[in-house]
Design an enzyme around this catalytic site. Structure first.
Site, PDB file in Angstrom:
ATOM      1  N   ARG A 181      -7.646 -14.391   1.752  1.00  0.00           N
ATOM      2  CA  ARG A 181      -8.424 -15.631   1.870  1.00  0.00           C
ATOM      3  C   ARG A 181      -7.891 -16.708   0.925  1.00  0.00           C
ATOM      4  NH1 ARG A 181     -12.365 -17.811  -0.981  1.00  0.00           N
ATOM      5  NH2 ARG A 181     -13.484 -19.476   0.091  1.00  0.00           N
ATOM      6  N   GLY A 217      -3.671  -2.065  -7.646  1.00  0.00           N
ATOM      7  CA  GLY A 217      -4.542  -2.747  -6.684  1.00  0.00           C
ATOM      8  C   GLY A 217      -5.999  -2.292  -6.730  1.00  0.00           C
ATOM      9  N   ASP A 275      -5.152  -6.781  -7.125  1.00  0.00           N
ATOM     10  CA  ASP A 275      -5.181  -7.809  -6.067  1.00  0.00           C
ATOM     11  C   ASP A 275      -5.943  -9.048  -6.574  1.00  0.00           C
ATOM     12  OD1 ASP A 275      -4.520  -6.242  -3.148  1.00  0.00           O
ATOM     13  OD2 ASP A 275      -5.171  -5.012  -4.815  1.00  0.00           O
ATOM     14  N   HIS A 322     -10.690  -0.644  -1.929  1.00  0.00           N
ATOM     15  CA  HIS A 322     -10.795  -2.012  -2.451  1.00  0.00           C
ATOM     16  C   HIS A 322     -10.529  -3.055  -1.365  1.00  0.00           C
ATOM     17  CE1 HIS A 322      -6.634  -0.834  -2.618  1.00  0.00           C
ATOM     18  NE2 HIS A 322      -6.225  -2.024  -2.980  1.00  0.00           N
ATOM     19  N   ASP A 329      -1.105  -1.358   4.731  1.00  0.00           N
ATOM     20  CA  ASP A 329      -1.193  -0.197   5.618  1.00  0.00           C
ATOM     21  C   ASP A 329      -2.386  -0.429   6.534  1.00  0.00           C
ATOM     22  OD1 ASP A 329      -1.579   2.179   6.881  1.00  0.00           O
ATOM     23  OD2 ASP A 329      -1.857   3.366   5.055  1.00  0.00           O
ATOM     24  N   ASP A 378     -11.267  -6.691  -2.029  1.00  0.00           N
ATOM     25  CA  ASP A 378     -10.277  -7.383  -2.881  1.00  0.00           C
ATOM     26  C   ASP A 378      -9.085  -7.852  -2.051  1.00  0.00           C
ATOM     27  OD1 ASP A 378     -12.031  -6.310  -4.712  1.00  0.00           O
ATOM     28  OD2 ASP A 378     -10.493  -5.477  -6.026  1.00  0.00           O
ATOM     29  N   HIS A 416       0.846  -1.192   0.000  1.00  0.00           N
ATOM     30  CA  HIS A 416       0.000   0.000   0.000  1.00  0.00           C
ATOM     31  C   HIS A 416       0.884   1.245   0.000  1.00  0.00           C
ATOM     32  CE1 HIS A 416      -3.577  -2.526   1.537  1.00  0.00           C
ATOM     33  NE2 HIS A 416      -3.598  -2.386   0.237  1.00  0.00           N
TER      34      HIS A 416
HETATM   35  O1  LIG Z   1      -3.513  -1.413  -3.538  1.00  0.00           O
HETATM   36  C1  LIG Z   1      -2.664  -2.258  -3.570  1.00  0.00           C
HETATM   37  C2  LIG Z   1      -2.862  -3.534  -2.898  1.00  0.00           C
HETATM   38  O2  LIG Z   1      -4.092  -3.656  -2.258  1.00  0.00           O
HETATM   39  C3  LIG Z   1      -1.397  -2.044  -4.296  1.00  0.00           C
HETATM   40  O3  LIG Z   1      -1.644  -1.524  -5.579  1.00  0.00           O
HETATM   41  P1  LIG Z   1      -0.533  -0.657  -6.294  1.00  0.00           P
HETATM   42  O4  LIG Z   1       0.725  -1.452  -6.292  1.00  0.00           O
HETATM   43  O5  LIG Z   1      -1.020  -0.427  -7.698  1.00  0.00           O
HETATM   44  O6  LIG Z   1      -0.426   0.625  -5.516  1.00  0.00           O
END
Ligand SMILES: O=C(CO)COP(=O)(O)O
Length: 133
Positions: free
Chosen positions: A100, A59, A64, A91, A84, A94, A12
């Site tokens: 899971r 992500g 994800d 999301h 984080d 996701d 994150h």
């Molecule tokens: O959001 C993420 C994982 O949940 C990471 O995505 P990015 O690597 O595109 O920032």
């Protein structure tokens, strides 16, 4: 199944600096494996290391879920996902689905730096080679 082990790298936004530092520190180990990453994470790692990464979507845009699909296909052997825990993610479903699927398919997943360090050392020691059959 496959000839080399594959590692998924995800972070994150507030953890991206940490993951990039991790990738620099363990670059010589990571270089021996197939590497996948969500979009922005992969872009950062490739900009700051010499690692070659299969980049998926960002992500929040489905990256994800794409990693999850690779897990279902048994194409991912280790996930390093520096989450984080203090910031809400649009999301989140996701993210939960990805975690899971790691549990469904017994794929080791490190969600913080301390566990990532242990897992990368285990990977380097051949502890995951049983997944190669
Ligand atoms: O959001 C993420 C994982 O949940 C990471 O995505 P990015 O690597 O595109 O920032």
């Amino acid at each position: 199944m496959h000839k080399i082990l594959n590692v998924a790298l995800i972070a994150h936004d507030k953890k991206k600096d940490t993951l990039v530092s991790f990738c620099i520190a363990y670059e010589s180990i990571l270089a021996k494996y197939g590497l996948y990453a969500t979009g922005t994470t992969g872009k950062r790692i490739m900009a700051e290391t010499n690692l070659d990464i299969h980049r998926l979507a960002s992500g929040p845009l489905g990256g994800d879920q794409q990693i999850g699909s690779l897990i279902v296909n048994k194409d991912i052997d280790l996930v390093i996902f520096l989450r984080d825990p203090l910031t809400a993610q649009a999301h989140e479903p996701d993210i939960q689905a990805l975690i899971r699927l790691c549990d469904v398919y017994s794929v080791p997943i490190a969600t913080n730096l301390a566990s990532a360090e242990i897992f990368i050392k285990a990977l380097n020691d051949g502890e995951l080679n049983w997944r190669l059959d």
